[in-house]
Design a protein around this motif. Sequence first.
Motif, mmCIF file in Angstrom:
data_model
loop_
_atom_site.group_PDB
_atom_site.id
_atom_site.type_symbol
_atom_site.label_atom_id
_atom_site.label_comp_id
_atom_site.label_asym_id
_atom_site.label_seq_id
_atom_site.Cartn_x
_atom_site.Cartn_y
_atom_site.Cartn_z
ATOM 1 N N ALA B 25 48.094 53.481 32.669
ATOM 2 C CA ALA B 25 48.253 54.930 32.709
ATOM 3 C C ALA B 25 47.391 55.612 31.652
ATOM 4 N N THR B 26 47.305 55.027 30.466
ATOM 5 C CA THR B 26 46.616 55.721 29.379
ATOM 6 C C THR B 26 45.181 55.269 29.186
ATOM 7 N N VAL B 28 43.244 53.105 31.349
ATOM 8 C CA VAL B 28 42.422 53.081 32.560
ATOM 9 C C VAL B 28 42.453 54.447 33.239
ATOM 10 N N GLY B 29 43.675 54.952 33.442
ATOM 11 C CA GLY B 29 43.800 56.279 34.035
ATOM 12 C C GLY B 29 43.621 57.323 32.948
ATOM 13 N N ASN B 30 43.640 58.604 33.313
ATOM 14 C CA ASN B 30 43.399 59.630 32.308
ATOM 15 C C ASN B 30 44.642 60.456 32.058
ATOM 16 N N ALA C 98 38.064 49.361 38.214
ATOM 17 C CA ALA C 98 39.405 49.894 38.017
ATOM 18 C C ALA C 98 39.953 50.506 39.298
ATOM 19 N N TRP C 192 34.630 52.404 29.484
ATOM 20 C CA TRP C 192 35.994 52.933 29.459
ATOM 21 C C TRP C 192 36.039 54.425 29.763
ATOM 22 N N MET C 195 35.608 55.140 33.370
ATOM 23 C CA MET C 195 36.807 54.706 34.061
ATOM 24 C C MET C 195 37.905 55.758 33.912
ATOM 25 N N GLN C 196 38.093 56.203 32.669
ATOM 26 C CA GLN C 196 39.164 57.172 32.427
ATOM 27 C C GLN C 196 38.903 58.495 33.120
ATOM 28 N N VAL C 199 39.696 57.539 37.113
ATOM 29 C CA VAL C 199 40.966 57.002 37.595
ATOM 30 C C VAL C 199 42.051 57.993 37.221
ATOM 31 N N GLU C 200 42.748 58.477 38.231
ATOM 32 C CA GLU C 200 43.791 59.471 37.992
ATOM 33 C C GLU C 200 45.112 58.770 37.753
ATOM 34 N N PHE C 201 46.022 59.487 37.117
ATOM 35 C CA PHE C 201 47.369 58.947 36.925
ATOM 36 C C PHE C 201 48.048 58.735 38.278
ATOM 37 N N VAL C 204 47.666 55.360 39.632
ATOM 38 C CA VAL C 204 48.574 54.359 39.057
ATOM 39 C C VAL C 204 49.954 54.466 39.688
#
Lengths: 266, 178, 264
Positions: B25-26, B28-30, C98, C192, C195-196, C199-201, C204
């Motif tokens: 969540a933190t 890899v994701g934003n 990712a 990174w 990737m950030q 990639v959305e929350f 996940v």
Amino acid sequence: MTSHIVEIDDLSFGYKNKLLHKGINMVFPRGKVVAIMGGSGSGKTTLLRLIGGQIKPTKGEVRVNGEVVHQQDRNGMFKLRRQMGMLFQHGALFTDLSVFDNVAFPIRELTGLPESMIRDLVLMKLNAVGLRGAHTLMPPELSGGMARRVALARAIALDPSIIMYDEPFAGLDPISMGVICDLIRSLNDALGATSIIVSHDVKETFQIADYVYFVANGEVAAEGSPHDLIQSTLPFVHQFVHGEKDGPVPFHYTAPDYQQELMQRG
Amino acid sequence: MDRSTIDLWVGVLVALGVAAFFALATKVGNLTASKLGETYTVTADFENIGGLKPRAPVKSAGVVVGRVDRIDFDTKQYEAVVSIKIDQRYAFPKDTFANIYTAGLLGEQYVGLEAGGDDELLKNGDKITQTQDAVVLEKMISQFLYNKASESNSDNKPTELKPEAPAAKSTELGDVPF
Amino acid sequence: MANILSQIIRGLRKVGHRVGDQIWRLGAGARLFFLTLTYSTECFRRPRLIVREMYFTGVMSLIIILVSAFFVGMVLALQGYNTLQKYGSSESIGVLVALALVRELGPVITALLFAGRAGTAMTAEIGLMKATEQLSAMEMMAVNPISRVIAPRFWAGVLSMPLLACLFSMVGVLGGHLVAVAQIGVDVGAFWSQMQANVEFVDVTNMLIKSLVFGVACTMIALFEGYDAPPTAEGVSHATTRTVVISALSVLGLDFILTSFMMV
């Protein structure tokens, strides 16, 4: 309260159009060891399952303590089964639990007893079958006879008033057979329970049974004390008790005329 | 199998799994990047926003200062109304300039803010008046081709019509077809 | 002529029988599912039962999941780099790895491996318990096998799957990081940050939803196949095979359905 703990009344059971049982009547008096005998596939084990309420009869009823088994709701069935213990053909021990935990299983599941008391109870039951020293073993480490004894200890863990044995002698060596034989009789008398034995081993069964029912073709073919039955002149009983190849139970499965069938194929 | 061993291993599994979830969540994701603190909202009108989407970043001097909140269409002006949430920490003057840029040749579009010199600051609900539309690649290419064509044969009649068609088309679609 | 006709009729009858059989199984499976849900209170009162089963389903699948994830991540990075560098955007490799892992490969491969490792074990175990009359014995002891045997395994599977999928995706990303950064030499920061940024929350959380659904499907299929297996050695082995086949097909089918809803 009647003197018969289990009564089977005009019981029929079958799948689709083939009836396995056709109007069976039996009574099982309190405190006795009663045997149900018959050939393989004659529906002896099914009778036990009917008494235990695992299947429903097509017609007729089974009464345990005067209550009709198949009319019980979940709660009633629960109460009935609390009074029953059953020894399955191959023991049916839980393979992922140790001997101790196997015997403790029904106590843990059905009573809220503290662990220390459970321990005493389990060791007591295991002692009764002579396997107190084996309580740490796992089921795969047991011999066939030992597994059967552990299963017996588990079946009597909650002091049932009815103990059912499904082929208790099948596949055992003579020594284990003798041990089980003695245990069935002595446990029955010690617990004041009623035992129902399903078997086709004539010698052992006749040794311990007070009363024997013979089942054949879905009906009770003969009944009586072992002593009477040995001297019975009924052809079926004679064939069964003495293990003869041909008789009322034919060697051949029902088939059309042999010669005719051969000619057709040719 | 020992009870405490089972407990230990299941505990390890759960701890690892939950840790992996938070890492996803933190890191890899934003999740953190998209979380702005206190924000204030301003709007900006654009004739063409290209491929700008809600949640697109708002940058100033390359630093993410906010996010596009929503995009509406004004039926009176026939313009896009872009609402922008800007972090409360960052104040911008009233005459700030809003552009729609593209990150790289084919990248995502974002809003770029260029601060002006006004003493008064943007407040919640204000409107940024100075805007520049998204560059529509198609339009650029057709313009380029048109120029080339008019250079080579300036007396050719049909070229008069040429710029109309692609230009009209590109504004209609308002998007680069990639 | 009549011969051909009778053969066609026989063929059709076979098809009809097969279809009828499958529909019956579907219904029986759904019935077991609802029974499991209704008899779940017992195992929630005794969470120890679930923990124990989580050891056998989750922890036992840990090694295969982690190792596979690492390799999948590394391969993704290698393949991705191969293509991306042609367009001069090799630092997007983190995004590729990712997104591929979080959106699809994480939940899907985890579910497939889970079906192969834990699902087959469950089917075989339940099938054997049935064949050796352990379930009947339980019933005769007035203990409901569904609440004592089926339900704890079901919840253990349902809980384990999302945990494993998270681990799979994370370890996969680390594998990709190893190849991309240490071997190929992509900039760590670019890896990174790209990737950030992409990639959305939601990706996940969607992964969690997917793996939960797969967890329900795979565990239920494994349990049903075991519970429904003919009580013979052959029956149990057939049931184990079916568990893998049906789980794989349902996971991929469900994945398509879920993805198409999530894309909207």
